[in-house]
Design a protein around this motif. Structure first.
Motif, PDB file in Angstrom:
ATOM      1  N   SER B 103       0.715  -1.262  -0.105  1.00 34.97           N
ATOM      2  CA  SER B 103       0.085   0.014  -0.026  1.00 34.97           C
ATOM      3  C   SER B 103       0.898   1.347  -0.191  1.00 34.97           C
ATOM      4  CB  SER B 103      -0.860   0.097   1.220  1.00 34.97           C
ATOM      5  OG  SER B 103      -0.349   0.037   2.491  1.00 34.97           O
ATOM      6  N   PHE B 104       0.318   2.219  -0.921  1.00 31.12           N
ATOM      7  CA  PHE B 104       1.217   3.451  -0.941  1.00 31.12           C
ATOM      8  C   PHE B 104       0.509   4.628  -0.188  1.00 31.12           C
ATOM      9  CE2 PHE B 104       2.226   0.817  -4.542  1.00 31.12           C
ATOM     10  CZ  PHE B 104       3.465   0.968  -4.757  1.00 31.12           C
ATOM     11  N   ILE B 105       1.159   5.618   0.458  1.00 35.23           N
ATOM     12  CA  ILE B 105       0.467   6.696   0.919  1.00 35.23           C
ATOM     13  C   ILE B 105       1.371   8.011   0.388  1.00 35.23           C
ATOM     14  CG2 ILE B 105       0.068   8.314   2.724  1.00 35.23           C
ATOM     15  CD1 ILE B 105      -0.013   5.691   4.438  1.00 35.23           C
ATOM     16  N   LEU B 106       0.651   8.378  -0.801  1.00 36.58           N
ATOM     17  CA  LEU B 106       1.160   9.444  -1.673  1.00 36.58           C
ATOM     18  C   LEU B 106       0.980  10.944  -0.999  1.00 36.58           C
ATOM     19  CD1 LEU B 106       0.229   7.877  -4.979  1.00 36.58           C
ATOM     20  CD2 LEU B 106       2.239   7.403  -3.671  1.00 36.58           C
ATOM     21  N   GLU B 107       2.098  11.590  -1.005  1.00 40.02           N
ATOM     22  CA  GLU B 107       1.975  13.138  -0.651  1.00 40.02           C
ATOM     23  C   GLU B 107       1.508  13.813  -2.218  1.00 40.02           C
ATOM     24  OE1 GLU B 107       5.369  15.432   0.439  1.00 40.02           O
ATOM     25  OE2 GLU B 107       4.144  16.911   1.093  1.00 40.02           O
ATOM     26  N   GLU B 108       0.498  14.543  -1.829  1.00 36.52           N
ATOM     27  CA  GLU B 108      -0.187  15.522  -3.063  1.00 36.52           C
ATOM     28  C   GLU B 108       1.130  16.168  -3.615  1.00 36.52           C
ATOM     29  OE1 GLU B 108      -3.344  19.133  -3.219  1.00 36.52           O
ATOM     30  OE2 GLU B 108      -2.402  18.653  -1.281  1.00 36.52           O
ATOM     31  N   GLY B 109       1.186  16.401  -4.758  1.00 39.63           N
ATOM     32  CA  GLY B 109       2.690  16.987  -5.432  1.00 39.63           C
ATOM     33  C   GLY B 109       3.589  16.238  -5.776  1.00 39.63           C
ATOM     34  N   LEU B 110       3.589  15.114  -5.449  1.00 39.47           N
ATOM     35  CA  LEU B 110       4.590  14.026  -5.907  1.00 39.47           C
ATOM     36  C   LEU B 110       4.885  14.026  -7.364  1.00 39.47           C
ATOM     37  CD1 LEU B 110       6.923  11.538  -5.093  1.00 39.47           C
ATOM     38  CD2 LEU B 110       4.812  10.360  -5.237  1.00 39.47           C
ATOM     39  N   ALA B 111       6.032  13.941  -7.946  1.00 39.69           N
ATOM     40  CA  ALA B 111       5.814  13.783  -9.608  1.00 39.69           C
ATOM     41  C   ALA B 111       5.448  12.429  -9.708  1.00 39.69           C
ATOM     42  CB  ALA B 111       7.227  14.067 -10.079  1.00 39.69           C
ATOM     43  N   LEU B 112       4.501  12.328 -10.775  1.00 42.07           N
ATOM     44  CA  LEU B 112       4.088  11.017 -10.982  1.00 42.07           C
ATOM     45  C   LEU B 112       5.221  10.123 -11.892  1.00 42.07           C
ATOM     46  CD1 LEU B 112       0.445  11.430 -12.526  1.00 42.07           C
ATOM     47  CD2 LEU B 112       1.300   9.895 -10.633  1.00 42.07           C
ATOM     48  N   GLU B 113       6.065  10.704 -12.571  1.00 35.66           N
ATOM     49  CA  GLU B 113       7.349  10.393 -13.037  1.00 35.66           C
ATOM     50  C   GLU B 113       8.129   9.672 -12.102  1.00 35.66           C
ATOM     51  OE1 GLU B 113       8.390   9.222 -16.094  1.00 35.66           O
ATOM     52  OE2 GLU B 113       6.493  10.055 -16.980  1.00 35.66           O
ATOM     53  N   ARG B 114       8.160  10.225 -10.990  1.00 38.22           N
ATOM     54  CA  ARG B 114       9.209   9.572  -9.662  1.00 38.22           C
ATOM     55  C   ARG B 114       8.342   8.371  -9.282  1.00 38.22           C
ATOM     56  NH1 ARG B 114      12.689  11.610  -5.660  1.00 38.22           N
ATOM     57  NH2 ARG B 114      13.831  12.226  -7.507  1.00 38.22           N
ATOM     58  N   LEU B 115       6.954   8.498  -9.069  1.00 35.04           N
ATOM     59  CA  LEU B 115       6.156   7.130  -8.556  1.00 35.04           C
ATOM     60  C   LEU B 115       6.400   6.345  -9.542  1.00 35.04           C
ATOM     61  CD1 LEU B 115       4.098   6.133  -6.868  1.00 35.04           C
ATOM     62  CD2 LEU B 115       2.494   7.048  -8.114  1.00 35.04           C
ATOM     63  N   ARG B 116       6.350   6.638 -10.814  1.00 28.34           N
ATOM     64  CA  ARG B 116       6.451   5.290 -11.972  1.00 28.34           C
ATOM     65  C   ARG B 116       7.872   4.676 -11.914  1.00 28.34           C
ATOM     66  NH1 ARG B 116       6.557   4.400 -17.889  1.00 28.34           N
ATOM     67  NH2 ARG B 116       7.459   6.463 -18.319  1.00 28.34           N
ATOM     68  N   ALA B 117       8.676   5.481 -11.702  1.00 25.20           N
ATOM     69  CA  ALA B 117      10.233   4.750 -11.415  1.00 25.20           C
ATOM     70  C   ALA B 117      10.366   3.896 -10.288  1.00 25.20           C
ATOM     71  CB  ALA B 117      11.362   5.981 -11.383  1.00 25.20           C
ATOM     72  N   ILE B 118       9.784   4.387  -9.112  1.00 27.32           N
ATOM     73  CA  ILE B 118       9.718   3.748  -7.924  1.00 27.32           C
ATOM     74  C   ILE B 118       8.953   2.507  -7.914  1.00 27.32           C
ATOM     75  CG2 ILE B 118       8.811   3.739  -5.495  1.00 27.32           C
ATOM     76  CD1 ILE B 118       9.738   6.615  -5.400  1.00 27.32           C
TER      77      ILE B 118
END
Lengths: 347, 347
Positions: B103-118
């Protein structure tokens, strides 16, 4: 910190500090005196890197993160919510809950008494359904990098339905039921968050609860369950859309048949919300073959907490992928997915 | 957002917005185009509230939250770390990893490219060990209420050791081994976090990796494993203390025998850290009966990544609950748990 039920003060700290997540003495003390004291399962006491359990057959596995704000609301808190949410996801897999793992992300500065209360209500909710907490983890982040406490929970359960429940089993002609009035959880959390006085707007309590009794009642009644889904984020309308897409069927919803408590309807009007999209945390949407619908409804209505169960619609061959809502005025509209959400951080 | 390997832009957003956690269209698109595209397991594709898997025998269950800062560091990121950490906790239960939930808890504003790489490096690390991601969840919190991304992971594994591994099996006389030099992960993360130039202090890469090959090598060699533990938060010294307490034995550590790379030792001096307390994410502490130690060491040293395995100490009847470290000067000291930690948010 005085509390007659806790003879030993569980920490010399009153608030969470970074050291509570540091792996050292302060963290071990938090685990011993707070988590183990509350959860007390043998696998946890072994304090190894994980638990080993004996299993056979079909195992249901679910996971959820809980970030509800505020942490405490009428009818529950983030701890009991994490258990109920996990239990209900297992129920939707046709399973009775057996084990659970839980990880906490704590914000530096959180009052330890607050954490102890959350962990206590978590333990109580788990005991209620016979769920053992077998593994856990705690991390601490700096002040301003979290929001009090986030909880992630994973549930394991033993499948007790004759076959698997799944959106793909839903068929045109199936009846759609809900196990009680919708929207109470979302409205209760929202009003608490906004600090709106109960005197002004009525008395609201979250519906958050385990739906295991409802699953048991349906199985005892010999109902052929197609699919169960708990209408949390995005509410009833979103769940129906998800099922319509996954099963490639249409869903016809009878607006007037959807049970919504009058206070909830009024509060939704005040807040500018559509109750069909407001989260529940103690309700199920039930898909059964039409011939089984009367027995399913009777079984639900005889179950405490589901006296208000209702038939709200039917599955159709037409409009595959869409939810069509019929109003009491005879008009029909597409009840679409919202783009985003009405209520952030409701669970 | 141009990327030849991704023909469809996975979102019209460039950054995480609250709607990505809202249950609506925007969230469904994120799940379809980012998570399912990367993880792509059938149970996930069913998009039900959980997965149902067939199991029998002994199942290991572990859970961890990951809050490492920065999100990306030399040798890995929070995504691969979440998989390696989960795998290694399963390995410490004597299990080969089979399924995982996340499960992911994401912070508003995180770059989606960063998330995709992770998410991509998470999927790659899971594939490497044959781990299927069977269930997941995503929540979004407001800017300033999180820190980019937190990940909680739960691992399931099939126990492949003849008996259960546990601190309670450790006996006086047992040998204590480590599977390679310690401290690389903690130092690599810390230097990256502090923005210290590689040119100034040397070349550092986290040791984060799956320890499944090491478990397999030990079992293939017919070694009688007593207990395995991965020295993450609090490092080798903390793990030895935990075992000493849980098994009610003493541990004698030979300071000079503990493998620490010279660069890591230098960096620790620079940062004011004791490498014995610095986290690893790709090492095991291995407890075996003394007669099995040579075979265990030989098996480890023949395993890629563990060429630097070493015998570092022995379990004693004396000093129960304590770790005694002997220096090369002939002096002995108690190697205690730290109160808090040297390095917050290292995993």
């Amino acid at each position: 910190m005085a509390d007659a039920s806790c003879p030993v003060p569980f920490s010399t700290y009153e608030r969470v500090v970074l050291a509570h997540g540091g792996g050292g003495r302060v963290m071990h003390r938090l685990i011993d005196e707070l988590f183990l004291a509350a959860f007390g399962a043998d696998p946890l006491r072994a304090q190894h890197d994980g638990a080993v359990i004996e299993v056979s057959g079909l195992l249901a596995v679910t996971t959820d993160a809980f970030t509800v704000r505020p942490l405490v609301f009428p009818g529950g808190d983030i701890g009991s919510l994490a258990v109920h949410g996990t239990v209900n996801d297992l129920v939707c897999c046709g399973a009775t809950p057996t084990q659970m793992t839980v990880s906490f992300i704590l914000e530096e500065g959180l009052a330890l008494e607050r954490l102890r209360a959350i962990v206590g209500s978590m333990a109580a909710a788990a005991r209620e359904v016979g769920l053992t907490i077998v593994a856990g983890d705690t991390k601490v982040v700096e002040r301003g990098k979290g929001d009090g406490v986030f909880i992630s929970a994973t549930g394991l359960g033993r499948v007790i339905t004759p076959g698997p429940l799944s959106p793909s089993r839903v068929r045109p002609g199936d009846a759609v039921l809900v196990t009680g009035p919708v929207g109470d959880h979302g409205v209760a959390v929202m009003l608490e968050r906004e600090g709106l006085s109960v005197d002004t707007v009525g008395d609201f309590v979250s519906d958050a609860a385990s739906c295991l009794p409802q699953l048991r009642a349906l199985l005892d009644a010999g109902v052929d369950l197609r699919c169960l889904r708990d209408p949390t984020r995005g509410g009833l309308a979103t769940v129906l859309n998800e099922i319509a897409r996954a099963a490639e069927v249409g869903v016809h919803l009878d607006d007037a048949a959807v049970p919504v408590r009058a206070e909830v309807r009024d509060a939704c009007e005040l807040l500018g919300l559509d109750p069909l999209y407001v989260a529940c945390e103690g309700r199920l949407v039930v898909f059964v073959p039409e011939p089984d619908a009367p027995a399913a409804l009777a079984a639900l209505r005889a179950t405490p907490g589901s006296e208000g169960a209702a038939r709200v619609g039917a599955v159709t061959r037409e409009h595959a992928g869409l939810v069509m809502a019929a109003s009491s005025f005879g008009t029909t509209r597409v009840l679409d997915l919202l783009s985003g959400e009405q209520l952030p951080r409701i669970c």
